[in-house]
Design an enzyme around this catalytic site. Structure first.
Site, PDB file in Angstrom:
ATOM      1  N   PRO A  60       6.575   3.112   1.399  1.00  0.00           N
ATOM      2  CA  PRO A  60       6.526   4.547   1.129  1.00  0.00           C
ATOM      3  C   PRO A  60       5.199   5.021   0.548  1.00  0.00           C
ATOM      4  O   PRO A  60       4.588   4.345  -0.273  1.00  0.00           O
ATOM      5  CB  PRO A  60       7.663   4.764   0.120  1.00  0.00           C
ATOM      6  CG  PRO A  60       7.930   3.424  -0.459  1.00  0.00           C
ATOM      7  CD  PRO A  60       7.626   2.439   0.623  1.00  0.00           C
ATOM      8  N   ASN A  61       4.812   6.206   1.012  1.00  0.00           N
ATOM      9  CA  ASN A  61       3.631   6.942   0.540  1.00  0.00           C
ATOM     10  C   ASN A  61       2.307   6.367   1.035  1.00  0.00           C
ATOM     11  O   ASN A  61       1.256   6.977   0.831  1.00  0.00           O
ATOM     12  CB  ASN A  61       3.625   7.064  -0.994  1.00  0.00           C
ATOM     13  CG  ASN A  61       4.871   7.757  -1.508  1.00  0.00           C
ATOM     14  OD1 ASN A  61       5.158   8.867  -1.078  1.00  0.00           O
ATOM     15  ND2 ASN A  61       5.626   7.116  -2.389  1.00  0.00           N
ATOM     16  N   ARG A  65      -4.070  10.245  -1.246  1.00  0.00           N
ATOM     17  CA  ARG A  65      -3.216   9.947  -2.377  1.00  0.00           C
ATOM     18  C   ARG A  65      -3.999   9.232  -3.469  1.00  0.00           C
ATOM     19  O   ARG A  65      -4.494   8.133  -3.245  1.00  0.00           O
ATOM     20  CB  ARG A  65      -2.113   9.026  -1.853  1.00  0.00           C
ATOM     21  CG  ARG A  65      -1.195   8.511  -2.888  1.00  0.00           C
ATOM     22  CD  ARG A  65      -0.340   7.371  -2.332  1.00  0.00           C
ATOM     23  NE  ARG A  65       0.566   6.908  -3.357  1.00  0.00           N
ATOM     24  CZ  ARG A  65       1.149   5.735  -3.380  1.00  0.00           C
ATOM     25  NH1 ARG A  65       0.934   4.874  -2.391  1.00  0.00           N
ATOM     26  NH2 ARG A  65       1.944   5.399  -4.360  1.00  0.00           N
ATOM     27  N   TYR A 112      -6.329   4.231  -5.178  1.00  0.00           N
ATOM     28  CA  TYR A 112      -6.078   3.563  -3.897  1.00  0.00           C
ATOM     29  C   TYR A 112      -7.263   3.613  -2.932  1.00  0.00           C
ATOM     30  O   TYR A 112      -7.196   3.013  -1.857  1.00  0.00           O
ATOM     31  CB  TYR A 112      -4.830   4.166  -3.232  1.00  0.00           C
ATOM     32  CG  TYR A 112      -3.575   3.984  -4.065  1.00  0.00           C
ATOM     33  CD1 TYR A 112      -3.098   2.703  -4.367  1.00  0.00           C
ATOM     34  CD2 TYR A 112      -2.877   5.073  -4.583  1.00  0.00           C
ATOM     35  CE1 TYR A 112      -1.967   2.522  -5.145  1.00  0.00           C
ATOM     36  CE2 TYR A 112      -1.740   4.906  -5.359  1.00  0.00           C
ATOM     37  CZ  TYR A 112      -1.285   3.623  -5.640  1.00  0.00           C
ATOM     38  OH  TYR A 112      -0.168   3.443  -6.413  1.00  0.00           O
ATOM     39  N   ASN A 165       3.006  -4.659   2.187  1.00  0.00           N
ATOM     40  CA  ASN A 165       2.774  -3.786   1.041  1.00  0.00           C
ATOM     41  C   ASN A 165       3.981  -2.860   0.983  1.00  0.00           C
ATOM     42  O   ASN A 165       4.038  -1.852   1.711  1.00  0.00           O
ATOM     43  CB  ASN A 165       1.477  -2.985   1.173  1.00  0.00           C
ATOM     44  CG  ASN A 165       1.207  -2.145  -0.069  1.00  0.00           C
ATOM     45  OD1 ASN A 165       2.072  -2.018  -0.944  1.00  0.00           O
ATOM     46  ND2 ASN A 165       0.028  -1.559  -0.153  1.00  0.00           N
ATOM     47  N   ALA A 193       6.255   1.321  -3.681  1.00  0.00           N
ATOM     48  CA  ALA A 193       7.118   1.347  -4.856  1.00  0.00           C
ATOM     49  C   ALA A 193       8.391   0.509  -4.685  1.00  0.00           C
ATOM     50  O   ALA A 193       8.985   0.077  -5.689  1.00  0.00           O
ATOM     51  CB  ALA A 193       7.488   2.793  -5.186  1.00  0.00           C
ATOM     52  N   GLU A 235       2.592 -10.849  -0.004  1.00  0.00           N
ATOM     53  CA  GLU A 235       2.638  -9.546  -0.698  1.00  0.00           C
ATOM     54  C   GLU A 235       1.209  -9.013  -0.845  1.00  0.00           C
ATOM     55  O   GLU A 235       0.313  -9.763  -1.249  1.00  0.00           O
ATOM     56  CB  GLU A 235       3.266  -9.749  -2.079  1.00  0.00           C
ATOM     57  CG  GLU A 235       3.348  -8.488  -2.911  1.00  0.00           C
ATOM     58  CD  GLU A 235       3.874  -8.749  -4.330  1.00  0.00           C
ATOM     59  OE1 GLU A 235       3.729  -9.887  -4.842  1.00  0.00           O
ATOM     60  OE2 GLU A 235       4.415  -7.801  -4.920  1.00  0.00           O
ATOM     61  N   HIS A 244      -1.204  -5.580  -2.267  1.00  0.00           N
ATOM     62  CA  HIS A 244      -1.363  -4.283  -2.932  1.00  0.00           C
ATOM     63  C   HIS A 244      -2.841  -3.936  -2.996  1.00  0.00           C
ATOM     64  O   HIS A 244      -3.676  -4.804  -3.262  1.00  0.00           O
ATOM     65  CB  HIS A 244      -0.815  -4.313  -4.363  1.00  0.00           C
ATOM     66  CG  HIS A 244       0.627  -4.652  -4.424  1.00  0.00           C
ATOM     67  ND1 HIS A 244       1.618  -3.759  -4.058  1.00  0.00           N
ATOM     68  CD2 HIS A 244       1.252  -5.797  -4.779  1.00  0.00           C
ATOM     69  CE1 HIS A 244       2.789  -4.348  -4.198  1.00  0.00           C
ATOM     70  NE2 HIS A 244       2.602  -5.588  -4.626  1.00  0.00           N
ATOM     71  N   ARG A 281      -1.390  -1.886 -14.552  1.00  0.00           N
ATOM     72  CA  ARG A 281      -0.911  -0.505 -14.558  1.00  0.00           C
ATOM     73  C   ARG A 281       0.368  -0.383 -15.408  1.00  0.00           C
ATOM     74  O   ARG A 281       0.616  -1.200 -16.269  1.00  0.00           O
ATOM     75  CB  ARG A 281      -0.729  -0.047 -13.104  1.00  0.00           C
ATOM     76  CG  ARG A 281      -2.049  -0.134 -12.317  1.00  0.00           C
ATOM     77  CD  ARG A 281      -1.880   0.304 -10.885  1.00  0.00           C
ATOM     78  NE  ARG A 281      -1.463   1.701 -10.814  1.00  0.00           N
ATOM     79  CZ  ARG A 281      -0.958   2.259  -9.711  1.00  0.00           C
ATOM     80  NH1 ARG A 281      -0.850   1.539  -8.607  1.00  0.00           N
ATOM     81  NH2 ARG A 281      -0.585   3.522  -9.726  1.00  0.00           N
TER      82      ARG A 281
END
Ligand code: DQA
Length: 150
Positions: A17-18, A25, A30, A82, A85, A106, A108, A115
């Site tokens: 998502p996103n 964004r 990012y 990725n 969330a 995984e 990111h 964070r």
């Protein structure tokens, strides 16, 4: 002597998502590259490594689960994931990774460990073969290079 075959192996690159809004964004976190830019970078590096890239994005958890199952059914070499969330919330994606034999890496862009506290837990990382994070778009390239060596 090379063991490579004429057929190039396929890598699924699954984005949650996103991530369709990459470039717009929170660019300070990012970066300014879009998902299409990253797909182009992966295709270039994939060509050098003899790997075909199948890049996908969805804002829906179940699509990611279905694509992980499809990776197994299609016999892909590895999945770069990725999950956005859903990384921090999805037992369903955790279970899907554990349900398949295809190695999942995984990925990111940011380093979630630097964070907010809610990003420190990863249901994906608990099931994945390994994690690459914190290198912006280059996280995907490092993960692809790791996948090539599996
Ligand atoms: C992300 C990190 C996640 O915590 C966040 O929810 C994202 C993007 C990353 O690539 O840095 O959507 O997966």
């Amino acid at each position: 002597m090379s063991n490579s075959t004429a057929d190039s192996a396929t890598i699924y690159v699954l984005n949650g998502p996103n991530l369709n809004l990459l470039g717009l964004r929170e660019p300070e976190i990012y970066g300014s590259q879009t998902l299409d830019d990253i797909a182009g970078m992966l295709e270039d590096r994939g060509r050098e490594l003899g790997l075909e890239i199948d890049m996908r994005q969805s804002n829906h958890e179940g699509h990611l689960v279905d694509w992980l199952h499809e990776a197994q059914a299609e016999g892909v070499k590895a999945v770069l994931l990725n999950a956005g969330a859903y990384t921090h919330t999805s037992v369903a994606i955790h279970d899907a990774i554990k349900s398949i034999k295809v190695p999942v890496i995984e990925v990111h862009l940011s380093n979630p460990h630097k964070r907010e506290g809610f990003r420190h837990h990863s249901y994906v990382g608990m099931a994945a073969q390994g994690t690459v994070c914190g290198f912006g778009a280059n996280s995907y390239i490092v993960a692809l290079e790791a996948a090539a060596r599996l």
